[in-house]
Scaffold this motif. Structure first.
Motif: not given
Length: 317
Positions: A265-284
């Motif tokens: 195990f090396r590392n773990v990070h937790v993010f909330e998927v909101t705002g500028t989180f990299p992803r396709l737009p919800d309306n895509y």
């Protein structure tokens, strides 16, 4: 707990009247379990159950599982006398699961016989490298991120084996886990809507980083054992956990092969998927005729949540 032994079978045979069956309580403080010898010399483990199971495990060698109905419904696990050792092994495992771990009798019988069948058949790896990496990450998150807050209930939220959109589904929050062995936190997103928060819920994205090497500290078996130990005597949670594992191709026979990869195990990070989180737009909306999209994201430059923030999210699960 008094175990089933060869001596107990021998004594039952000696005490059995001609043309009759003989039964005795299998272990102390558990009237719902009996062992016995029938008039044809067959050995039996009887377990009291409330309802007839939807399915029965196939016969294993001479080991059979049948339902006896009357005033009380019994699950009858039996074997011919020359397979006494096999029935003894199964009986002790089942009784331990019921008495010590608090598991369901019918589920325990099916799981233990399935495990033994897997151990007896020629083994072939059923989990490839990609599957092992992903499952290791999910189990690490289940045990180290979610269990401290949610306890055994987290097993009921684990939806990854059901091929749902997200790996863990709660009332107020969903959790998606992605695991990589790359040197940077790049992850493949395999569904258009995978990073779309459900309506009126929040979505957490967990990035797990592993190193895959022959000198790694752990395998999938270590993760499985760790979680089972944490679940302790919560039989219902153990049954759910083992059922989910089986859906993903895990069986105990994999421990005997050289197919299990080793990880550190090396590392773990937790993010909330909101705002500028990299992803396709919800309306895509994909172009007409495009039925699937895969893309990569890199979360290395994003601010992650601290432990207390993650706990606050999970309390709504």
């Amino acid at each position: 707990m008094r175990e089933i032994t060869q001596e107990r079978w021998t004594l039952l045979r000696e005490q059995r009247p001609p043309y009759e069956d003989i039964y005795e309580q299998a272990i102390e403080d558990l009237e719902a379990a009996l062992i016995g010898v029938s008039d044809d010399g067959r050995l039996h483990l009887l377990l009291a159950i409330d309802v007839v199971p939807h399915s029965m495990p196939p016969d294993l060698q001479s080991l059979q599982v049948r339902v006896l109905e009357g005033g009380q419904i019994w699950l009858d696990v039996s074997a011919r006398s020359h397979h006494e050792e096999l029935l003894t092994l199964v009986a002790n495992k089942v009784l331990h699961a019921i008495r010590i771990e608090g598991r369901d009798p019918a589920v325990s019988v099916e799981r233990i016989i399935d495990d033994m069948r897997a151990a007896l058949r020629p083994l072939a790896p059923e989990l490839g490298a990609t599957e092992q990496i992903g499952l290791f990450g999910e189990l690490w998150v289940l045990s180290n991120v979610m269990f401290p807050t949610l306890g055994p209930r987290v097993c009921h939220l684990w939806s990854g084996p059901e091929s749902e959109r997200h790996d863990f589904v709660g009332h107020g929050v969903h959790v998606e886990v992605k695991t990589t062995t790359r040197s940077e936190p790049k992850h493949e997103i395999s569904r258009i809507d995978q990073l779309k928060p459900p309506t009126d819920k929040r979505l957490l994205f967990v990035s797990v980083m592993l190193e895959k090497s022959l000198g790694g500290d752990e395998t999938l078996a270590d993760r499985v054992d760790e979680i089972r130990e944490k679940l302790g005597s919560d039989g219902h949670a153990l049954d759910v956990f083992d059922s989910r594992l089986a859906q993903l191709g895990w069986h105990e026979g994999l421990r005997q092969t050289g197919a299990l990869l080793r990880f550190t195990f090396r590392n773990v990070h937790v993010f909330e998927v909101t705002g500028t989180f990299p992803r396709l737009p919800d309306n895509y909306v994909p172009p007409l005729g495009v039925t699937g999209i895969k893309y990569s994201i890199n979360v290395g430059s994003l601010p992650s949540l601290d432990v207390s923030e993650v706990q606050d999210f999970l309390l709504t699960a």
